[in-house]
Design a protein around this motif. Structure first.
Motif, short mmCIF file in Angstrom:
data_model
loop_
_atom_site.label_atom_id
_atom_site.label_comp_id
_atom_site.label_asym_id
_atom_site.label_seq_id
_atom_site.Cartn_x
_atom_site.Cartn_y
_atom_site.Cartn_z
N THR A 10 16.40 -21.78 0.29
CA THR A 10 17.79 -21.40 0.21
C THR A 10 18.67 -22.46 0.13
O THR A 10 19.87 -22.59 0.07
CB THR A 10 18.02 -20.71 1.56
N GLY A 11 18.13 -23.81 0.35
CA GLY A 11 18.95 -25.06 0.36
C GLY A 11 19.38 -25.54 1.93
O GLY A 11 19.92 -26.34 2.10
N LYS A 12 18.83 -24.52 2.56
CA LYS A 12 19.23 -24.71 3.95
C LYS A 12 17.90 -24.61 4.81
O LYS A 12 16.81 -24.55 4.29
CB LYS A 12 20.23 -23.52 4.67
N SER A 13 17.96 -24.70 6.13
CA SER A 13 16.85 -24.65 6.84
C SER A 13 16.05 -23.30 6.89
O SER A 13 14.80 -23.13 7.16
CB SER A 13 17.12 -25.10 8.39
N GLU A 14 16.51 -22.05 6.54
CA GLU A 14 15.81 -20.91 6.53
C GLU A 14 14.69 -20.88 5.63
O GLU A 14 15.25 -21.22 4.31
CB GLU A 14 17.01 -19.63 6.26
N GLU A 15 13.79 -20.53 5.92
CA GLU A 15 12.70 -20.12 4.72
C GLU A 15 12.10 -19.10 5.04
O GLU A 15 11.28 -18.43 4.26
CB GLU A 15 11.63 -21.42 5.07
N ASP A 16 12.16 -18.42 6.32
CA ASP A 16 11.45 -17.14 6.66
C ASP A 16 11.93 -15.99 5.69
O ASP A 16 13.05 -15.55 6.02
CB ASP A 16 11.48 -16.76 8.15
N GLY A 17 11.27 -15.35 4.74
CA GLY A 17 11.77 -14.45 4.11
C GLY A 17 10.85 -13.13 3.94
O GLY A 17 9.68 -13.24 4.09
N ARG A 18 11.21 -12.40 3.12
CA ARG A 18 10.46 -11.02 2.48
C ARG A 18 10.91 -10.59 1.21
O ARG A 18 11.97 -10.50 1.10
CB ARG A 18 10.45 -9.78 3.73
N LEU A 19 9.75 -10.38 0.49
CA LEU A 19 10.04 -9.75 -1.00
C LEU A 19 10.04 -8.26 -0.44
O LEU A 19 8.80 -7.82 -0.03
CB LEU A 19 8.89 -10.09 -1.79
N VAL A 20 10.85 -7.26 -0.81
CA VAL A 20 10.80 -5.94 -0.58
C VAL A 20 10.53 -5.37 -1.94
O VAL A 20 11.39 -5.57 -2.84
CB VAL A 20 12.01 -5.24 0.04
N LEU A 21 9.56 -4.42 -2.14
CA LEU A 21 9.26 -3.87 -3.13
C LEU A 21 9.14 -2.37 -3.11
O LEU A 21 8.73 -1.99 -2.20
CB LEU A 21 7.96 -4.29 -3.68
N VAL A 31 16.19 -13.11 3.82
CA VAL A 31 15.94 -14.19 4.56
C VAL A 31 16.37 -14.08 5.90
O VAL A 31 17.48 -13.48 6.31
CB VAL A 31 16.65 -15.19 3.77
N ARG A 32 15.71 -14.76 6.81
CA ARG A 32 15.99 -14.51 8.28
C ARG A 32 16.84 -15.64 8.57
O ARG A 32 16.49 -16.93 8.39
CB ARG A 32 14.85 -14.53 9.24
N LEU A 33 18.07 -15.57 9.09
CA LEU A 33 18.91 -16.48 9.32
C LEU A 33 18.50 -17.39 10.66
O LEU A 33 18.21 -16.62 11.63
CB LEU A 33 20.47 -16.00 9.61
N SER A 34 18.41 -18.74 10.80
CA SER A 34 17.95 -19.11 11.92
C SER A 34 18.66 -20.39 12.15
O SER A 34 19.73 -20.34 12.74
CB SER A 34 16.52 -19.55 11.66
N ASP A 35 18.27 -21.74 11.78
CA ASP A 35 18.78 -22.72 12.38
C ASP A 35 20.23 -23.08 12.00
O ASP A 35 21.13 -23.83 12.81
CB ASP A 35 17.88 -24.21 11.91
N GLU A 36 20.82 -22.86 11.02
CA GLU A 36 21.98 -22.84 10.52
C GLU A 36 23.01 -22.18 11.59
O GLU A 36 24.29 -22.41 11.48
CB GLU A 36 22.48 -22.10 8.96
N TYR A 37 22.91 -21.13 12.39
CA TYR A 37 23.60 -20.30 13.06
C TYR A 37 22.95 -20.29 14.56
O TYR A 37 22.90 -19.20 15.16
CB TYR A 37 23.59 -19.11 12.59
N PRO A 38 22.74 -21.45 15.10
CA PRO A 38 21.98 -21.44 16.22
C PRO A 38 22.82 -20.78 17.56
O PRO A 38 22.35 -20.25 18.50
CB PRO A 38 21.80 -22.89 16.92
N GLN A 39 24.18 -20.98 17.45
CA GLN A 39 25.06 -20.33 18.39
C GLN A 39 25.69 -19.10 18.04
O GLN A 39 26.68 -18.76 18.66
CB GLN A 39 26.16 -21.34 18.98
N SER A 40 25.44 -18.59 17.14
CA SER A 40 26.11 -17.43 16.23
C SER A 40 25.29 -16.15 16.81
O SER A 40 24.24 -16.06 16.96
CB SER A 40 26.28 -17.78 14.88
N GLU A 41 26.16 -15.07 16.58
CA GLU A 41 25.66 -13.82 16.47
C GLU A 41 24.66 -13.64 15.18
O GLU A 41 23.85 -12.69 15.27
CB GLU A 41 26.69 -12.66 16.51
N LEU A 42 24.67 -14.51 14.39
CA LEU A 42 23.89 -14.31 13.01
C LEU A 42 22.52 -14.97 13.40
O LEU A 42 21.49 -14.49 12.38
CB LEU A 42 24.56 -14.97 11.90
N HIS A 43 22.33 -15.87 14.16
CA HIS A 43 20.90 -16.08 14.42
C HIS A 43 20.02 -15.22 14.61
O HIS A 43 20.08 -14.35 15.40
CB HIS A 43 21.21 -17.12 15.48
N GLY A 44 18.79 -15.15 13.70
CA GLY A 44 17.67 -14.28 13.93
C GLY A 44 17.98 -13.07 13.14
O GLY A 44 16.77 -12.45 12.97
#
Length: 97
Positions: A10-21, A31-44
């Protein structure tokens, strides 16, 4: 509907993803939002990084993977019912009287 784990660049630290078919066709990349938002409600949370077909350009955020998949399923089912209804209406208007 199936989903497959995948690493997403993604160009960011997020790499955990899923292809949905759906029926073997790619409908979304999550994509699972992670390190970019450590203090945010978006984290995880799960983000629709890319959507295709009925969820094209719908960039939603979900608390869980299950919530994201349920929303995709509901959206795809609605679109399928809508198409079937539209086809029935078209066929009905073409019948000879």
């Amino acid at each position: 509907m199936t989903w497959q784990p995948i690493r997403v660049e993604t160009g960011k630290s997020e790499e955990d993803g899923r292809l949905v078919l759906v029926d073997g066709k790619l409908i979304a990349v999550l994509v699972r939002l992670s390190d970019e938002y450590p203090q945010s409600e978006l984290h995880g949370q799960w983000f629709v990084e890319a959507g295709f077909g009925p969820i094209f350009q719908k960039h939603e955020v979900f608390s869980t993977l299950e919530d994201a998949v349920a929303w995709i399923r509901q959206t795809v089912e609605f679109r399928t019912r809508w198409r079937a209804d539209a086809e029935q209406a078209t066929l009905g208007s073409r019948r000879p009287r």
